[in-house]
Each structure stands twice: as C-alpha cells, then as structure tokens.
Design a protein around this motif. Sequence first.
Motif, short mmCIF file in Angstrom:
data_model
loop_
_atom_site.label_atom_id
_atom_site.label_comp_id
_atom_site.label_asym_id
_atom_site.label_seq_id
_atom_site.Cartn_x
_atom_site.Cartn_y
_atom_site.Cartn_z
N GLU B 2 5.42 3.11 0.02
CA GLU B 2 4.28 2.69 0.77
C GLU B 2 3.82 1.44 0.54
O GLU B 2 2.73 0.88 1.06
CB GLU B 2 3.42 3.62 0.50
N HIS B 3 4.26 0.68 -0.60
CA HIS B 3 3.84 -0.26 -1.04
C HIS B 3 4.19 -1.77 -0.23
O HIS B 3 4.08 -2.76 -0.62
CB HIS B 3 3.89 -0.79 -2.64
N HIS B 5 3.70 -3.53 1.83
CA HIS B 5 2.74 -3.82 2.86
C HIS B 5 3.29 -5.12 3.45
O HIS B 5 3.79 -6.01 2.91
CB HIS B 5 1.22 -4.21 1.99
N THR B 6 2.90 -5.37 4.72
CA THR B 6 3.19 -6.53 5.33
C THR B 6 2.21 -7.53 5.79
O THR B 6 2.78 -8.57 6.22
CB THR B 6 3.97 -6.10 6.86
N GLY B 7 1.12 -7.25 5.49
CA GLY B 7 -0.02 -8.21 5.69
C GLY B 7 -0.40 -8.64 7.01
O GLY B 7 -0.76 -9.29 7.68
#
Lengths: 225, 133
Positions: B2-3, B5-7
């Motif tokens: 889950e880390h 992240h794509t921003g």
Amino acid sequence: MDTAVTAQKKWWSGGHSPFNLSYGKLMMWYFLMSDAFTFGALLISYGTIRFMSTSWPDPNEVFHSFPFVSHEAHLPLVFVSLMTFILIMSSVTMVLAVHAGHQRNRKDVVKWMIWTIIGGAAFLSCQAWEWMHLHELGAWWGRNPFANVDGTVASTNFTNFFFTITGFHGLHVTSGVILNIIILANVLKGTYEDRGHYEMVEKVGLYWHFVDLVWVFVFTCFYLL
Amino acid sequence: MEHTHTGVAHEQHGHDASTKGIWKTFWILLAITIFEVGLAFLHLETGIPPKLLLNSVFIGLTLLKAFFIVAEFMHLRNEIRNLIMTILVPLLLFIWFIIAFLADGDSWKKMRKDLSPGTPAPAVHVVNEEAHH
C-alpha cells in the motif's frame, strides 16, 4: 510518506512497508547514509590530522581570490559564499521539481529540473575555476605553497585533504548532474507520465539534497574553521 | 503494497502553502550562511568573537543548516517515525567517531611534543626568523 498515519496502525505486523516508503526511496536513503559515513570518515581524518598538527594554513589567506578580480584583491569567503548560494539555490529548484512531480505537472518538472542542472553546472564551473587558480599558485596533491598561520612551512596535508575532499564532493555533484540529465530526458520522453508517478524525480532529488548537505559541512570544515 | 503512493490525489490542495514552505527554508539557509560569513568577517576585522567561540557557533549553525536540509528539502520531517529512526540512529556513531579521532590526533601531537622533543621537525620560518637564541 503521504499515507494517513493513525496511531493504532501496526507497522511491523506485515502487509505493508514498516517505513511507509517504496523500496527505491528506502534504498536511496540507505545509500545516502553509507555515503554520509564515507564523507564523514574523510572529514574526520582531516580533523584528526589538523588536531595533530602544530599549525595549519589560514583558509582566509589561501582562499581569497575571485574570478576576473586582480590577484591582489583580498576577498576571503566571497567566492565560496557564491558557490554555497548556487548549490542551495539548485536544491530549492530540485524541491520545486519534486513538488511539481507530485502534482504531475510535467511542464514545471521540466522547468525546475533544467534550473537544477544549470545550478549544478554553475557550481562545477566555480569549483573548476578554484582548482585551476590554486593549481596556478602551485597547490596540488603533494604540493603546498601556503605557509602555516604561525609562519612556518606547512606540510602537504592541507592541499592533500582539500583536493581529495572537494574533489570527491565535486565527483558527487558531477554524477548528480548526469543523473539529473537522465531523469530530465525521461521526463521529456514521458516515461513517468506513463508510469503514473514521478518518484524517480524524488529519488534523484534526495541524492541532490545530500550533495548540498555535504557541501554545508565541507564549507564549514575548510573555509570557516 | 500500500505504500506505492503515486502522488495523484494528495497535495492538490495546499499548493501555495507547500511552495511557501520551500522558499521559507531557502531564506533560512541563506540567512544562516550570510550570518556565518558576516561573523567570519567580524572576526577577521576585530578579533571578536574569540576563535573557540566562533568555531563553536559555526559548528552549531552547520548542524542547524543540516537539520533544515534533511527535514525540509529531503522531507524526512514528514516521514513516519520508523524511517526517521532507521536513518538517524546509525548516525549517532558519528558522535563517537568525532570524539575518538580528534582526541587521538590531539594526543599524538602531545606525545610527539613530550616524548620526542624536536618532532615535528623544528619550524622553518618563511616570514621572519624566530628569536630563540
């Protein structure tokens, strides 16, 4: 890093990274840590030799020149302050590139990456000038024309450490500029747009800030102390 | 995981606030550097503050600058505690490295002076003759 963190979250029970960070960024952090120890070892050995010496050249006497200004002019710290300013400025443009990447604003990423590359190149030019200038004065590895503060003849430790450490830092800046150029090419090609995120810009940004960080210490150790 | 992240979603808001923070950090770093250089010039001109105090101030300000670069530019301040610790705790080794090696250098100088007088080789003066005879 941007995921909401709740107090109850069990970081170590599996299923997600306990560092809340992608593998690449975490490894960049660990690489930078090992690099910090490399630079630390160099600077500490410099400090050890300096503590061991009865006297040492005065940096304000050695580094007092500025390009296009007569050699007689006594301008300590001015040129190196300019170099410091350039590197801090390029760090700022790098953060702005990362920031633009978060917003997936490709045009701004390109703009700020170009400014960062220009800053890095400007810093390297300054360093090249300083090295050339010192070399003209007769300083190099194994040669030290500068006298100690107390008027005695200095050993070559001063120049050996200066050229080794600023050289190693300059090498880092050089590879940073090359990495920035590669990343910029990928941004222009649209690689990260297709990938859906600009994390590579963040990774190279971490490296670039680290180079700035090292310079802060080099600046203090060689020019201020 | 889950880390990854794509921003994409976050930071759409607060665009200006975050850019402002970046520039604020820049001005802080610039101000510290200008202060350091100013202090160095003050010392060159007047001899105050004394060298030991001056150097302590320089080292303190260097660490302050390092803090701002790592915390703000490298975003470490906004990472979770686990990451901050895995980065910062190993760096504590530096405290020992610095104390041990600098003390070693200093003791070496003293040893040469006390146990083997005459080393390092008598100072050859370039500027003026030493009046020890």
